[in-house]
Each structure stands twice: as C-alpha cells, then as structure tokens.
Write a protein that holds these residues in place. Sequence first.
Motif, PDB file in Angstrom:
ATOM      1  N   LEU A 106       0.810  -1.262  -0.054  1.00  0.00           N
ATOM      2  CA  LEU A 106       0.102  -0.014  -0.008  1.00  0.00           C
ATOM      3  C   LEU A 106       0.964   1.388  -0.023  1.00  0.00           C
ATOM      4  N   ALA A 107       2.043   1.133   0.758  1.00  0.00           N
ATOM      5  CA  ALA A 107       2.889   2.473   0.809  1.00  0.00           C
ATOM      6  C   ALA A 107       3.435   2.545  -0.688  1.00  0.00           C
ATOM      7  N   CYS A 108       3.865   1.484  -1.531  1.00  0.00           N
ATOM      8  CA  CYS A 108       4.433   1.958  -2.834  1.00  0.00           C
ATOM      9  C   CYS A 108       2.872   2.216  -3.742  1.00  0.00           C
ATOM     10  N   ALA A 109       1.945   1.701  -3.406  1.00  0.00           N
ATOM     11  CA  ALA A 109       0.634   1.931  -4.250  1.00  0.00           C
ATOM     12  C   ALA A 109       0.381   3.396  -4.193  1.00  0.00           C
ATOM     13  N   ILE A 110       0.406   4.000  -2.923  1.00  0.00           N
ATOM     14  CA  ILE A 110      -0.316   5.342  -2.668  1.00  0.00           C
ATOM     15  C   ILE A 110       0.993   6.468  -3.413  1.00  0.00           C
ATOM     16  N   LEU A 111       1.983   5.961  -3.094  1.00  0.00           N
ATOM     17  CA  LEU A 111       3.091   6.972  -3.835  1.00  0.00           C
ATOM     18  C   LEU A 111       3.296   6.945  -5.402  1.00  0.00           C
ATOM     19  N   THR A 112       3.114   5.736  -5.941  1.00  0.00           N
ATOM     20  CA  THR A 112       2.980   5.811  -7.461  1.00  0.00           C
ATOM     21  C   THR A 112       1.801   6.354  -7.954  1.00  0.00           C
ATOM     22  N   TYR A 113       0.514   6.164  -7.574  1.00  0.00           N
ATOM     23  CA  TYR A 113      -0.539   6.553  -7.772  1.00  0.00           C
ATOM     24  C   TYR A 113      -0.742   8.130  -7.858  1.00  0.00           C
ATOM     25  N   GLY A 114       0.091   8.664  -6.724  1.00  0.00           N
ATOM     26  CA  GLY A 114       0.104   9.878  -6.815  1.00  0.00           C
ATOM     27  C   GLY A 114       1.170  10.541  -7.364  1.00  0.00           C
ATOM     28  N   SER A 151       4.037  -1.038  -7.089  1.00  0.00           N
ATOM     29  CA  SER A 151       4.556  -0.169  -8.154  1.00  0.00           C
ATOM     30  C   SER A 151       4.314  -0.348  -9.483  1.00  0.00           C
ATOM     31  N   PHE A 152       4.656  -1.690  -9.583  1.00  0.00           N
ATOM     32  CA  PHE A 152       4.706  -1.878 -11.331  1.00  0.00           C
ATOM     33  C   PHE A 152       3.259  -2.353 -11.952  1.00  0.00           C
ATOM     34  N   THR A 153       2.246  -2.376 -11.058  1.00  0.00           N
ATOM     35  CA  THR A 153       1.062  -3.042 -11.649  1.00  0.00           C
ATOM     36  C   THR A 153      -0.244  -2.212 -11.759  1.00  0.00           C
ATOM     37  N   PHE A 154      -0.982  -2.338 -10.654  1.00  0.00           N
ATOM     38  CA  PHE A 154      -2.501  -1.619 -10.838  1.00  0.00           C
ATOM     39  C   PHE A 154      -2.286  -0.102 -10.714  1.00  0.00           C
ATOM     40  N   THR A 155      -1.423   0.617 -10.168  1.00  0.00           N
ATOM     41  CA  THR A 155      -1.346   1.866 -10.079  1.00  0.00           C
ATOM     42  C   THR A 155      -0.750   2.565 -11.276  1.00  0.00           C
TER      43      THR A 155
END
Length: 461
Positions: A106-114, A151-155
């Motif tokens: 989730l930490a990676c996802a929030i950063l990459t989505y942002g 980081s590499f997928t859904f975001t």
Amino acid sequence: MIGILGIVLSLALLIVLAYRGWNVIFIAPLCAGVALLFNWQEAPLLATYSQVYMPAMGNFLAKFFPLFLLGAVFGKLMEDSGAAKAIALGIVRLIGAERAILAVVLACAILTYGGVSLFVVAFSVYPIAMQLFRSAQIPKRLIPGAIALGSFTFTMTALPGTPAIQNAIPMPFFHTTPFAAPGMGIIAGLFMLVCGQLWLSRRAALARTAGEGYGEHHDVIVEEDNRDLPNVWLALLPLASVIALNALFTYVVIPAMDTGYLAMPKFGKVSLPAVLGVWAIIAAMAIAVLLVVLLNLSRFRDVRASITEGTLGSLLPVCNTAAEVGYGAVISGLGAFIAFRETLKSVVGDPLVSVAVVVNTLAGLTGSASGGLSLTLQAMGEYYRNAALAAGIDPEVMHRVATLASGGLDALPHNGAVITLLAITRLTHKDSYKDILFCAVVFPVLSGFLVVGLNAVFGTF
C-alpha cells in the motif's frame, strides 16, 4: 519473406543488446538499419533515418516530455523533502507492522498513484520494508514481489486518473482521458491487488511453516535522516492534488476554455480530445510540484539541486522511449510489416483482443511497458481506433486494455525496473523473480483479459 526475416533479426538484435546493457538511444537506429538492409529497395537508409526515424522520435518528445520531466522532478522533491518516507511510515502505523507485506504494497501504491516514480518509491520504501520483514520474520526474498505489486501493476495501468506515462500514451490515439473506462480499471486494479496479496501471503505462510525466517543477509544499513519528517497528511496532500486536479482539469476547467484556436494550422489542426488528457496531467503535475515545494520549503537542503537532479533523471527514460518510438515508425512503414499487420487483422478479428495480444507481445520483447505500448500504437494506433469504432467498441475500453497489456509481459527478467529493483534489494532473479513473475506478470496479464470479458458481457463502464 526476406523482409519479415529482416524485421525479426532487427528486433532480436534490439532485445539482445538491450538485455546486455547497451543504451537504447544508440542501438535503436542501428537495429532499424538492420531491417532496412533487408528492405533496401523501398527504404533508403539515410532518408529513412532523417525523414522517418527522427521525426517520430521528436514527435514523441514533443507530446510527452513534459510528463516525464514533471514526474521525475515531483518524485525527487517528494523524496528529498522526506514526504515519501513520511507516507510510507504512516501507512505502516495505520496497517500495523504485523501486516508487513500489505503495508509495503500500500505504501508503494499510494506513492506511485500520486505520481512518484517507481524508482524513487523502491529506494524510499526498501529500507522500511527491510525493517518490517526482519521484525516479522518474513523472508527478505519476498520484498521485491511486494514492491513490484505496489509499484509496477495496478497503479501504473489500471486505476483511473493515474499520471503514469503508460496511461497517457494511448490518449492521443484514442482521444481519451486519463480516466478512461474507470469502473473497469478499478475492477482490474482490485483483481491485481487481491491476487498479488494472496500470493505473497501464502508464500509467507509456507515459509513460516517451513521454519524459514528473514534469512542471513548482509543488508546495507541506511543512515537515518534526522530531519523532522512532514506530517503524513501534509505529505499526502501533493499526491492527492495530482488525482483531484487531473479530474478537475479533465472534466471542468479545460472543457470550459475556448479552444477553437486548435483548428488553426499554427496549432496543428487538432481537436480538443486529442490533447485534453495530456494537458490535464501537465497542469496537475505542475501545480503538485509547486505545492510540494511550498509545503516543505524548510525541509529541503537545496531545492534547486533537487529540481536539477530530477530534471536530469527524466532525460534518459524519455529518450529511451522516444528512441523505441522512432524504431517502431521505421518498422511500421515497411511493406513486410504492413503485410504482417494485415495477416494479424484477419487472424485476430476482435480489435480489443488484438491490441491486448500485440501490446503484451511487444512489451515483453522490449522489456518495456511504455516502449511496447508506443511501438504498437505508433504502428497500428489509427487502425485500432478505426476498427474499434467500426465494431462499436468504445475507445475508452481500447485505451484501458492497451494500458493494462503494457504492464503485463513487460516485467520479464530483462526488464530494467526488475533488474534495478533486485539490485536495490541485493537479491537475485533466483531468489525473488518467481514472486515478481506472478505479481507483476501473470496477474496483470489476466486482468487485461478480464476487462475484455467484462466488456463483452456488460459493455464499457
């Protein structure tokens, strides 16, 4: 037949040299020249280089350089201000250290989505992941899979509004926005997140049963930064602003503007839909860059140095991708490729299935999501748009499937991000690639075909 052979040899040479570390900017025109040698009667070498390759490369830079530039600068500012670390630690506190895998994802996802670069995310989150996994006695070999999943997928390819370049490339071809097929994107994103999390959790449970702990690793101890980190909500504000402003400019501000001047030759005689998506992301990212500076001005050691480093860091990725676009323009203009394209059309009649297959294939061959997507759309983008309209397929789902497909086979072992992630974590393909394979290849590929199936049953939503 000899023309096809030249194209195959050319592409094979590009893959081998890229895998061995040769710079794509240098080798792409040389590899294109190999294909031209087998098609010399229809494509003179120097004329093709100056009149086809370079204009295609320059056109890509003209369209997308601001996105690479702003994204790299924004990521560097988030890192140097401590905001990226503050967000990662905030997620850990919220989720709990006992849920180490989910916290890292989730930490990676929030950063990459942002809008933070996946490379910045990997460097920022890895030290935290290392501490969490060691404390929870989860094998270190699972860290790359968790970072790759976040980081590499859904975001990168699924969630509507993501500022990732993979979500921007289809927009000029399909006249869509970053929010194309939002419902389908959310479902595909959830599919990747849930499947990846279940896979990693199962792998951790098996390791625990077998008595395997974190493992003996000579980890590099990262010196703690003693600066005061920003409040997590303050750190999140620039990320949230990227998505919110992207939507505001896409649906309210830019459509309300008088853009009739776009029909003038001076501005390329384009329609607003052809540029709307890119304009919206540029505006949103520019404001987010300003916001992160203003909110964290006292925390920077040197704002100018951070911006300079981010700017320089954007040049290699954008030029690499632009070089692959130039290569694709040369190949797509050859008679042998045109004949192959026509054969492909007859074999795979559904343009939605076709774009999924072709983008996945080229992304896998080049080891690059943006490269494979650019090559495909440079060669066949106009065909796919016209074929979709003729078949009654919404261009929005074409956009979403093409973007999802770019994030499938791209993460094969020769992918640059995979190699960099393993280098950061000081692990090998043998240690960790199996988890990357499932989290960043298998589940993303399946998510693309899930959207194809959803469209067949429910239409685009």
